[in-house]
Write an enzyme that holds these catalytic residues in place. Structure first.
Site, short mmCIF file in Angstrom:
data_model
loop_
_atom_site.label_atom_id
_atom_site.label_comp_id
_atom_site.label_asym_id
_atom_site.label_seq_id
_atom_site.Cartn_x
_atom_site.Cartn_y
_atom_site.Cartn_z
N ASP A 34 0.83 -1.20 0.00
CA ASP A 34 0.00 0.00 0.00
C ASP A 34 0.86 1.25 0.00
OD1 ASP A 34 -2.72 -0.96 0.09
OD2 ASP A 34 -2.29 -1.72 2.10
N ASP A 177 -10.10 -5.67 -1.78
CA ASP A 177 -9.23 -5.03 -0.78
C ASP A 177 -10.04 -4.25 0.26
OD1 ASP A 177 -7.10 -3.84 0.55
OD2 ASP A 177 -6.49 -2.56 -1.12
N GLY A 178 -9.96 -4.74 1.50
CA GLY A 178 -10.55 -3.99 2.61
C GLY A 178 -11.52 -4.82 3.43
N GLY A 179 -11.15 -5.09 4.67
CA GLY A 179 -12.06 -5.76 5.60
C GLY A 179 -12.28 -7.23 5.31
C1 DX5 Z 1 -6.73 0.32 2.55
C2 DX5 Z 1 -5.63 -0.47 1.94
C3 DX5 Z 1 -5.69 -1.91 2.24
C4 DX5 Z 1 -5.51 -2.28 3.69
C5 DX5 Z 1 -6.28 -3.54 3.94
O1 DX5 Z 1 -6.76 1.56 1.98
O2 DX5 Z 1 -5.69 -0.35 0.52
O3 DX5 Z 1 -4.80 -2.67 1.43
O4 DX5 Z 1 -4.15 -2.45 4.05
O5 DX5 Z 1 -6.33 -3.80 5.31
P1 DX5 Z 1 -7.55 -4.57 5.96
O6 DX5 Z 1 -7.56 -5.95 5.40
O7 DX5 Z 1 -7.25 -4.53 7.42
O8 DX5 Z 1 -8.82 -3.83 5.63
ZN ZN Z 2 -4.51 -1.78 -0.70
#
Ligand code: DX5
Ligand code: ZN
Length: 223
Positions: A34, A177-179
């Site tokens: 990221d 991507d996300g959660g």
């Molecule tokens: C959020 C990032 C993600 C994040 C995901 O903006 O793009 O890649 O690191 O983390 P989790 O899986 O905890 O949502």
């Molecule tokens: Zn990401």
């Protein structure tokens, strides 16, 4: 089989090289990197120098997610780390011609070209770019930080993209991507995802290898 891409975001930058090595040994398929510039999103992280250091200390395939306002100006700095996937945001481009140009530049370097879009962006907006894309990164939270809750409506978007892919015989990969965690990964896979990013879920897991295997088993037994 679903591919798992733990993200760099939850780990402190000074410990990142060790963290990536650990994940490589634990069977992660990609390292989702990221990049945030403090402009496209409020936070700032992962300089091209740090990513280069990571790349020199590991052989895991790098999946770079550029959450920046000016991808055309900075992407070549990140190219030095030889990523497997390089993804830019639809919303970073005022000029759609520049977005076409960006995707073709990435492809010309032999890297998989990805497009990502925020939860409020409609699929119709990114559709013209799909023939050029090797990967579509569906944001299932607002970009900017790890640890947010998965937006349920993302499942509809994944299924819609999967439908567009089948209908047009496109062959882009779908990444989410996300959660993402053990409670929703089966539904995400069934909707059509090929790769899931897992930030905090992997970070929090005591034994990364056991956790990654558990997620793969869950998904294998769900279809
Ligand atoms: C959020 C990032 C993600 C994040 C995901 O903006 O793009 O890649 O690191 O983390 P989790 O899986 O905890 O949502
Ligand atoms: Zn990401």
């Amino acid at each position: 089989m679903i591919k798992i891409a733990p993200s760099t975001n939850p780990e402190k930058e000074e410990d990142l090289v060790q963290y990536v090595k650990l994940l490589e040994e634990s069977g992660a398929d990609y390292m989702h990197c990221d990049v945030m510039d403090g402009s496209f999103v409020p936070a700032k992280c992962l300089s091209s120098e740090k990513l280069f250091e990571v790349s020199q200390n590991s052989t895991i395939a790098l999946d770079v997610h550029l959450m920046v306002s000016n991808p055309l100006q900075i992407w070549e700095e990140y190219y030095k780390s030889k990523p497997t996937i390089l993804t830019v945001h639809y919303e970073s481009f005022e000029s759609k011609n520049n977005l076409f140009y960006m995707l073709s530049q990435i492809k010309n370097k032999g890297i998989l070209a990805g497009i990502s879009f925020k939860p409020d962006t409609k699929i119709e907006e990114i559709e013209p770019f799909l023939p050029l894309c090797d990967l579509v990164l569906v944001m299932s939270v607002e970009p900017g930080k790890s640890g947010q809750k998965f937006i349920e409506n993302s499942l509809v978007k994944i299924a819609e993209l999967n439908g567009i892919r089948l209908q047009n015989k496109y062959n882009f990969l779908i990444e989410v991507d996300g959660g993402v965690d053990h409670t929703n990964v089966q539904k995400i896979y069934q909707a059509g995802a090929d790769i899931v990013v897992m930030g905090s879920a992997v970070y929090k897991a005591e034994n990364k290898k056991v956790f990654i295997n558990k997620i793969k088993h869950l998904v294998t037994n769900s279809k």
